[in-house]
Scaffold this active site. Structure first.
Site, PDB file in Angstrom:
ATOM      1  N   ASP A  16       2.644   4.832   9.226  1.00 35.26           N
ATOM      2  CA  ASP A  16       3.020   3.440   8.954  1.00 35.26           C
ATOM      3  C   ASP A  16       4.525   3.251   9.104  1.00 35.26           C
ATOM      4  O   ASP A  16       4.990   2.280   9.698  1.00 35.26           O
ATOM      5  CB  ASP A  16       2.617   3.053   7.524  1.00 35.26           C
ATOM      6  CG  ASP A  16       1.118   2.940   7.339  1.00 35.26           C
ATOM      7  OD1 ASP A  16       0.488   2.217   8.115  1.00 35.26           O
ATOM      8  OD2 ASP A  16       0.589   3.573   6.416  1.00 35.26           O
ATOM      9  N   ASP A  47       0.841  -1.187   0.000  1.00 35.93           N
ATOM     10  CA  ASP A  47       0.000   0.000   0.000  1.00 35.93           C
ATOM     11  C   ASP A  47       0.879   1.242   0.000  1.00 35.93           C
ATOM     12  O   ASP A  47       2.039   1.197   0.436  1.00 35.93           O
ATOM     13  CB  ASP A  47      -0.892   0.029   1.256  1.00 35.93           C
ATOM     14  CG  ASP A  47      -1.999  -1.008   1.188  1.00 35.93           C
ATOM     15  OD1 ASP A  47      -2.351  -1.411   0.069  1.00 35.93           O
ATOM     16  OD2 ASP A  47      -2.497  -1.410   2.256  1.00 35.93           O
ATOM     17  N   GLU A  73      -0.909 -10.869   6.944  1.00 31.34           N
ATOM     18  CA  GLU A  73      -2.270 -10.570   7.392  1.00 31.34           C
ATOM     19  C   GLU A  73      -3.108 -11.851   7.478  1.00 31.34           C
ATOM     20  O   GLU A  73      -3.598 -12.224   8.540  1.00 31.34           O
ATOM     21  CB  GLU A  73      -2.939  -9.563   6.439  1.00 31.34           C
ATOM     22  CG  GLU A  73      -2.333  -8.172   6.525  1.00 31.34           C
ATOM     23  CD  GLU A  73      -2.918  -7.198   5.510  1.00 31.34           C
ATOM     24  OE1 GLU A  73      -3.030  -5.998   5.837  1.00 31.34           O
ATOM     25  OE2 GLU A  73      -3.258  -7.623   4.373  1.00 31.34           O
ATOM     26  N   GLU A  75       5.107  -5.371   6.038  1.00 32.36           N
ATOM     27  CA  GLU A  75       4.308  -4.738   4.980  1.00 32.36           C
ATOM     28  C   GLU A  75       4.979  -3.479   4.468  1.00 32.36           C
ATOM     29  O   GLU A  75       4.781  -3.084   3.316  1.00 32.36           O
ATOM     30  CB  GLU A  75       2.909  -4.421   5.525  1.00 32.36           C
ATOM     31  CG  GLU A  75       1.851  -4.165   4.473  1.00 32.36           C
ATOM     32  CD  GLU A  75       1.813  -2.735   3.956  1.00 32.36           C
ATOM     33  OE1 GLU A  75       1.312  -2.512   2.843  1.00 32.36           O
ATOM     34  OE2 GLU A  75       2.292  -1.841   4.668  1.00 32.36           O
ATOM     35  N   GLU A  76       5.786  -2.840   5.298  1.00 31.52           N
ATOM     36  CA  GLU A  76       6.396  -1.549   4.950  1.00 31.52           C
ATOM     37  C   GLU A  76       7.751  -1.669   4.261  1.00 31.52           C
ATOM     38  O   GLU A  76       8.358  -0.649   3.944  1.00 31.52           O
ATOM     39  CB  GLU A  76       6.540  -0.688   6.213  1.00 31.52           C
ATOM     40  CG  GLU A  76       5.219  -0.334   6.873  1.00 31.52           C
ATOM     41  CD  GLU A  76       4.243   0.311   5.913  1.00 31.52           C
ATOM     42  OE1 GLU A  76       4.656   1.156   5.100  1.00 31.52           O
ATOM     43  OE2 GLU A  76       3.040  -0.033   5.966  1.00 31.52           O
ATOM     44  N   ASP A 107       2.365  -6.729   9.870  1.00 31.24           N
ATOM     45  CA  ASP A 107       1.783  -5.485   9.358  1.00 31.24           C
ATOM     46  C   ASP A 107       1.809  -4.541  10.558  1.00 31.24           C
ATOM     47  O   ASP A 107       0.975  -4.665  11.462  1.00 31.24           O
ATOM     48  CB  ASP A 107       0.353  -5.708   8.861  1.00 31.24           C
ATOM     49  CG  ASP A 107      -0.252  -4.440   8.264  1.00 31.24           C
ATOM     50  OD1 ASP A 107       0.356  -3.361   8.394  1.00 31.24           O
ATOM     51  OD2 ASP A 107      -1.353  -4.518   7.684  1.00 31.24           O
ATOM     52  N   LEU A 144       1.016  -1.418  11.236  1.00 30.77           N
ATOM     53  CA  LEU A 144      -0.150  -0.599  11.562  1.00 30.77           C
ATOM     54  C   LEU A 144      -1.227  -0.799  10.509  1.00 30.77           C
ATOM     55  O   LEU A 144      -1.302  -0.061   9.523  1.00 30.77           O
ATOM     56  CB  LEU A 144       0.220   0.879  11.691  1.00 30.77           C
ATOM     57  CG  LEU A 144      -0.882   1.768  12.289  1.00 30.77           C
ATOM     58  CD1 LEU A 144      -1.249   1.301  13.691  1.00 30.77           C
ATOM     59  CD2 LEU A 144      -0.452   3.219  12.324  1.00 30.77           C
ATOM     60  N   ASP A 145      -2.069  -1.774  10.735  1.00 26.30           N
ATOM     61  CA  ASP A 145      -3.180  -2.043   9.835  1.00 26.30           C
ATOM     62  C   ASP A 145      -4.262  -0.985  10.027  1.00 26.30           C
ATOM     63  O   ASP A 145      -4.613  -0.628  11.152  1.00 26.30           O
ATOM     64  CB  ASP A 145      -3.757  -3.429  10.152  1.00 26.30           C
ATOM     65  CG  ASP A 145      -5.075  -3.679   9.460  1.00 26.30           C
ATOM     66  OD1 ASP A 145      -5.056  -3.870   8.227  1.00 26.30           O
ATOM     67  OD2 ASP A 145      -6.114  -3.662  10.139  1.00 26.30           O
TER      68      ASP A 145
END
Length: 391
Positions: free
Chosen positions: A123, A117, A328, A146-147, A165, A167-168
């Site tokens: 994030d 994302d 996730e 995720e980052e 992840d 900070l979802d």
């Protein structure tokens, strides 16, 4: 204006000879005796809670000690909980609105190209907190976040692999909607130690969910709740802000075999396949295997929607290829199974799917066992039409 220059004198009272009528006053209704007693008891219980909670309700660290959690794993989880306390404070801070907005420059395009994302400062800051804490633990070989485009190698002799992840749901912070942190833990694959660092990092991060040794999420909401499983049930711990400890409040969570809530963005109804539309139409009319009509509840924060489903039962879903398998779907499916539920892509058990890419996306359905089996029986529930939603 400096505080020192502000006059603190009250406004002058009306002169006694004034003919003005007093301003209207809105009066609150008196508390009934019963309400007064309940409020008094609640206040007393709140003040006494830290002292009374310890003997009957262990902290997360005490729970791990009593459960015989391996020492290295207990140290790792202790560092994760420390990081999540910091993220909880960050999520609740007054300055988080600007941090929750996506970057306008090239970083967003790079993230999309990598399958992630678009990054937001909040994030990235949460990611730094998690990575720093994991490195400080000394127990982690590699972290897949995720980052980050690629896994981050930490220690050659670290016994564990962490996927996360950090900070979802960060886009929701600006409007005070719950967010969360998701993580999964694997053993390092020692048989890969002869490979290059890049190969070791990648292959360790792409383990099947069936090999997970622990998983959890932290919900940042009206309460901060740390749910975790070490493969023997799913347990919830709530942050006691007076002591700074996570206290066991939801031991051995069991998701009801069937719920009465479905959670999905049904504004996308007309993009869904026929099977999914038929399933939703059927259960909300009370014509499914459960004779009651289902209600819709949707937060658009994966951790929040999953947490409600874990407690109340039903199904939480995103039918399009949107959520990530590695950090996730796998951790949340592990928690769902340990609570007696199921995680599925609409056709197959999530934990049995072999990841092939770090940021691999797929449909995700999580929930009560009976609800999930009924959903899967409709066959065509994966959304293939994806017009490219902004939200």
């Amino acid at each position: 204006m400096p505080l020192s220059s502000v006059s603190l004198h009250p406004p002058p009272a009306l002169p006694p000879t004034s003919n003005r009528s007093p301003p209207p006053v809105s009066r609150l209704p008196r508390l009934t005796r019963r309400r007064s007693v309940l409020l008094a008891r609640a206040g007393a219980a709140d003040m006494a809670a830290p002292a009374a909670a310890s003997p009957s309700a262990p902290t997360l660290l005490e729970y791990m000690g009593r459960a015989g959690t391996p020492a290295d794993l207990a140290v790792l989880v202790a560092h994760i909980q420390g990081a999540c306390k910091s993220i909880a404070a960050l999520a609740a801070s007054p300055g988080n609105a600007d941090l929750s907005r996506a970057k306008a420059a090239g970083g967003g395009a790079e993230a999309v190209a990598a399958g992630r994302d678009a990054p937001k400062p909040l994030d990235e800051l949460s990611n730094e907190i998690i990575l720093s804490s994991l490195q400080s633990s000394g127990k982690v070989a590699v972290v897949a976040s995720e980052e980050n485009d690629l896994p981050v190698w930490m220690y050659d002799d670290g016994p564990y692999v962490v996927v996360t992840d950090p900070l979802d749901g960060s886009r929701n912070i600006e409007v005070s909607i719950p967010t969360g942190t998701i993580f999964g833990i694997y053993n390092r694959l020692v048989e890969l130690d002869n490979l290059s660092v890049e190969e070791r990092a990648q292959l360790n991060s792409l383990q099947s969910g069936t090999h997970m040794v622990a998983a959890g999420y932290v919900l940042y909401s009206s309460a901060t709740i740390f749910c975790i499983s070490f493969g023997a049930g799913t347990h919830g711990f709530t942050l006691d802000r007076s002591t700074g400890e996570f206290i066991l409040t939801h031991p051995s969570i069991q998701i009801p075999p069937r719920g009465q809530i479905y959670s999905v963005n049904d504004a996308r109804y007309f993009d869904w396949p026929e099977g999914l539309r038929k399933y939703i139409d059927t259960i909300r009319q009370g014509k499914g295997q459960h004779p009651k009509k289902y209600s819709a509840r949707y937060v658009c924060s994966l951790v929040a929607d999953f947490h409600r489903t874990l407690i109340y039962g039903g199904v939480a879903m995103n039918p399009r290829d949107h959520l990530r398998l590695v950090y996730e779907a796998n951790p949340l499916s592990f928690l769902a199974e340990q609570a007696g539920g199921r995680g599925s892509d609409g056709k197959a058990r999530i934990l049995s799917i072999q990841p092939v890419k770090l940021h691999q996306r797929l449909p995700l359905f999580l929930g009560s066992m009976d609800d999930m089996l009924e959903l899967e029986s409709y066959g065509d529930v994966q959304q293939k039409v994806n017009p490219g939603y902004e939200v």
